[in-house]
Design a protein around this motif. Structure first.
Motif, PDB file in Angstrom:
ATOM      1  N   UNK A 122      -1.066  16.938 -11.626  1.00 48.60           N
ATOM      2  CA  UNK A 122      -0.162  15.792 -10.713  1.00 48.60           C
ATOM      3  C   UNK A 122      -0.210  14.702 -11.235  1.00 48.60           C
ATOM      4  N   UNK A 123       0.728  14.359 -10.863  1.00 50.62           N
ATOM      5  CA  UNK A 123       0.845  12.573 -10.644  1.00 50.62           C
ATOM      6  C   UNK A 123       0.027  11.914  -9.215  1.00 50.62           C
ATOM      7  N   UNK A 124      -0.327  11.459  -9.522  1.00 52.81           N
ATOM      8  CA  UNK A 124      -1.488  11.237  -7.626  1.00 52.81           C
ATOM      9  C   UNK A 124      -1.033   9.684  -7.506  1.00 52.81           C
ATOM     10  N   UNK A 125      -0.393   9.096  -8.293  1.00 53.56           N
ATOM     11  CA  UNK A 125      -0.166   7.450  -7.965  1.00 53.56           C
ATOM     12  C   UNK A 125       1.052   8.295  -7.832  1.00 53.56           C
ATOM     13  N   UNK A 126       1.834   6.470  -7.094  1.00 48.62           N
ATOM     14  CA  UNK A 126       3.525   6.466  -6.865  1.00 48.62           C
ATOM     15  C   UNK A 126       4.422   6.925  -8.150  1.00 48.62           C
ATOM     16  N   UNK A 135       0.966  -1.167  -0.408  1.00 49.69           N
ATOM     17  CA  UNK A 135      -0.196  -0.054  -0.297  1.00 49.69           C
ATOM     18  C   UNK A 135       0.838   0.840  -0.162  1.00 49.69           C
ATOM     19  N   UNK A 136       0.073   2.224  -1.008  1.00 49.65           N
ATOM     20  CA  UNK A 136       1.498   3.519  -1.309  1.00 49.65           C
ATOM     21  C   UNK A 136       0.828   4.994  -1.301  1.00 49.65           C
ATOM     22  N   UNK A 137       0.929   5.386  -0.501  1.00 47.24           N
ATOM     23  CA  UNK A 137       0.044   7.021  -0.527  1.00 47.24           C
ATOM     24  C   UNK A 137       1.000   8.067  -1.033  1.00 47.24           C
ATOM     25  N   UNK A 138       0.479   8.248  -1.727  1.00 49.80           N
ATOM     26  CA  UNK A 138       0.365   9.960  -2.445  1.00 49.80           C
ATOM     27  C   UNK A 138      -0.235  11.252  -1.866  1.00 49.80           C
ATOM     28  N   UNK A 139       0.007  11.738  -1.055  1.00 48.77           N
ATOM     29  CA  UNK A 139      -0.700  13.381  -0.806  1.00 48.77           C
ATOM     30  C   UNK A 139      -0.494  14.348  -1.656  1.00 48.77           C
ATOM     31  N   UNK A 140      -1.654  14.290  -1.915  1.00 47.18           N
ATOM     32  CA  UNK A 140      -1.723  15.352  -3.181  1.00 47.18           C
ATOM     33  C   UNK A 140      -0.373  16.943  -2.981  1.00 47.18           C
ATOM     34  N   UNK A 141      -0.251  17.242  -1.717  1.00 47.77           N
ATOM     35  CA  UNK A 141       0.661  18.290  -1.548  1.00 47.77           C
ATOM     36  C   UNK A 141       2.319  18.056  -1.833  1.00 47.77           C
TER      37      UNK A 141
END
Length: 187
Positions: free
Chosen positions: A100-104, A79-85
């Motif tokens: 913005x690329x919001x996936x890893x 599980x990987x989290x990408x915060x918008x900021x």
């Protein structure tokens, strides 16, 4: 010698739910698994609902029937989290767009690009294509026009359109309001 009391972490692995997921993914019925494993349908149902734990030999038998390694039931899903900021900015061209690329970054199966499109923002004048199998465009808010070689799709908030990734296309926001869209690229 005194033993060190170790408290349980409280986390459990739902082996039954994972077994059910594998069975359903393989489009097998509980009856088929029961017949191939020699176990009863009722027992398998309780195992799949994590109401009972199978013995090691039963677990091995179920994994053989399902064609999986026993160890896969105990793996923690990545599980990987990408915060918008923290999401990196990308630029696929056009004017009046912030992407913005919001996936890893290292994800090789899918990419999701969040795009804020200013009023009157537009993609390149010449149609372009993306090197992927499938594109899914979802309009979160505002209005957005997808331009294909023979067609223009006027999209509104909540609309989703899917098309081949190598299909030449462009886009525009002809409204006086900003649009927020999500491009999902299946690689």
């Amino acid at each position: 010698m005194k033993t060190l009391p170790v408290e349980s972490s409280g986390s459990t692995i739902n082996i039954g739910a994972r077994l059910r997921g594998v069975r359903q993914q393989q489009r097998m019925t509980i009856d088929q698994v029961a017949e191939l494993s020699g176990l009863t349908k009722g027992f398998l149902s309780r195992v799949e609902r994590d109401l009972t734990s199978p013995s090691v030999s039963t677990l091995i038998k179920l994994c053989e029937v399902l064609g999986i390694d026993v160890g896969t039931l105990f793996e923690v899903p990545e599980t990987q989290l990408v915060r918008l900021v923290d999401a990196p900015r990308v630029s696929l061209g056009g004017e009046g767009i912030t992407e913005q690329l919001v996936t890893p970054r290292g994800e090789k199966r899918v990419q999701v690009i969040r795009a804020e499109v200013a009023p009157q923002g537009a993609g390149e004048a010449e149609l372009y294509s993306v090197d992927c199998e499938l594109e899914v465009l979802h309009v979160v808010s505002g209005q957005f026009t997808l331009v294909l070689p023979d067609q223009r799709w006027e999209l509104e908030a909540g609309d989703t359109i899917t098309f081949p990734g190598r299909e030449p296309h462009s886009w525009e926001n002809l409204s006086d309001e900003p649009a927020l869209v999500l491009w999902t690229l299946i690689l």
